[in-house]
Design a protein around this motif. Sequence first.
Motif, PDB file in Angstrom:
ATOM      1  N   UNK A  71       0.902  -1.225  -0.014  1.00 57.47           N
ATOM      2  CA  UNK A  71      -0.014  -0.017  -0.050  1.00 57.47           C
ATOM      3  C   UNK A  71       1.006   1.237   0.067  1.00 57.47           C
ATOM      4  N   UNK A  72       1.783   1.257   0.929  1.00 59.32           N
ATOM      5  CA  UNK A  72       2.626   2.724   1.141  1.00 59.32           C
ATOM      6  C   UNK A  72       4.114   2.470   0.849  1.00 59.32           C
ATOM      7  N   UNK A  73       4.371   1.070   0.804  1.00 58.62           N
ATOM      8  CA  UNK A  73       6.036   0.655   0.225  1.00 58.62           C
ATOM      9  C   UNK A  73       7.077   0.714   1.653  1.00 58.62           C
ATOM     10  N   UNK A  74       6.132   0.851   2.868  1.00 57.85           N
ATOM     11  CA  UNK A  74       7.066   0.948   3.910  1.00 57.85           C
ATOM     12  C   UNK A  74       7.416  -0.275   4.523  1.00 57.85           C
ATOM     13  N   UNK A  75       8.709  -0.638   5.074  1.00 51.14           N
ATOM     14  CA  UNK A  75       8.995  -1.837   5.435  1.00 51.14           C
ATOM     15  C   UNK A  75       9.293  -1.708   6.936  1.00 51.14           C
ATOM     16  N   UNK A  76       9.383  -0.536   7.477  1.00 49.41           N
ATOM     17  CA  UNK A  76       9.489  -0.351   8.967  1.00 49.41           C
ATOM     18  C   UNK A  76       8.367  -0.541  10.018  1.00 49.41           C
ATOM     19  N   UNK A  77       7.030  -0.207   9.332  1.00 55.47           N
ATOM     20  CA  UNK A  77       5.940  -0.344  10.243  1.00 55.47           C
ATOM     21  C   UNK A  77       5.022  -1.747   9.882  1.00 55.47           C
ATOM     22  N   UNK A  78       5.856  -2.724   9.409  1.00 54.33           N
ATOM     23  CA  UNK A  78       5.008  -4.044   9.306  1.00 54.33           C
ATOM     24  C   UNK A  78       5.171  -5.162  10.224  1.00 54.33           C
ATOM     25  N   UNK A  79       4.033  -5.707  10.743  1.00 57.43           N
ATOM     26  CA  UNK A  79       3.873  -6.793  11.538  1.00 57.43           C
ATOM     27  C   UNK A  79       3.451  -8.034  10.865  1.00 57.43           C
ATOM     28  N   UNK A  80       4.244  -9.250  11.232  1.00 59.58           N
ATOM     29  CA  UNK A  80       3.644 -10.335  10.795  1.00 59.58           C
ATOM     30  C   UNK A  80       2.767 -10.837  11.526  1.00 59.58           C
ATOM     31  N   UNK A  81       1.558 -10.956  11.243  1.00 60.24           N
ATOM     32  CA  UNK A  81       0.455 -11.622  11.840  1.00 60.24           C
ATOM     33  C   UNK A  81      -0.010 -12.977  11.865  1.00 60.24           C
ATOM     34  N   UNK A  82       0.660 -13.805  10.979  1.00 56.74           N
ATOM     35  CA  UNK A  82       0.590 -15.189  10.987  1.00 56.74           C
ATOM     36  C   UNK A  82       1.499 -15.673   9.903  1.00 56.74           C
TER      37      UNK A  82
END
Length: 131
Positions: free
Chosen positions: A92-103
């Motif tokens: 969506x926004x290209x960010x790699x810093x605010x991502x959470x692995x949910x499953x």
Amino acid sequence: MHEMSIAMSVVDQVEHAARDGGAHAVREVRLQVGALAGVVPDALAFCFELACTGTLLEGAALVTTPVPARAHCTGCSTDWAVGMPPDLCCPGCGSATGTELRSGRELRIESVTWDDGPVCVPAGEPIPEER
């Protein structure tokens, strides 16, 4: 092959629960296996059969439920399937810093069926990979 240590750990946990529950034989074990857990299902099935030999689980079926890897972006609230190899950059926004692995990292006993019916094993704790 870490599948053998996983299989042995599952057998130990299930056998202990089955004995405590008064079971004489375990019929089926269901495991949730995340796409990123690093487990090869066929290797796990082979190792499970070997680990069951001489236990209450001898002859028990192993059923694995795959859990897809999904992530969430805390910046723009996008959810996505991370794929393999995992892509943790937000589409969506290209960010790699605010991502959470949910499953996708799951490796837990979902349920067990023994001679007097199905019994759910609490899935709150992951299966230890080392003995």
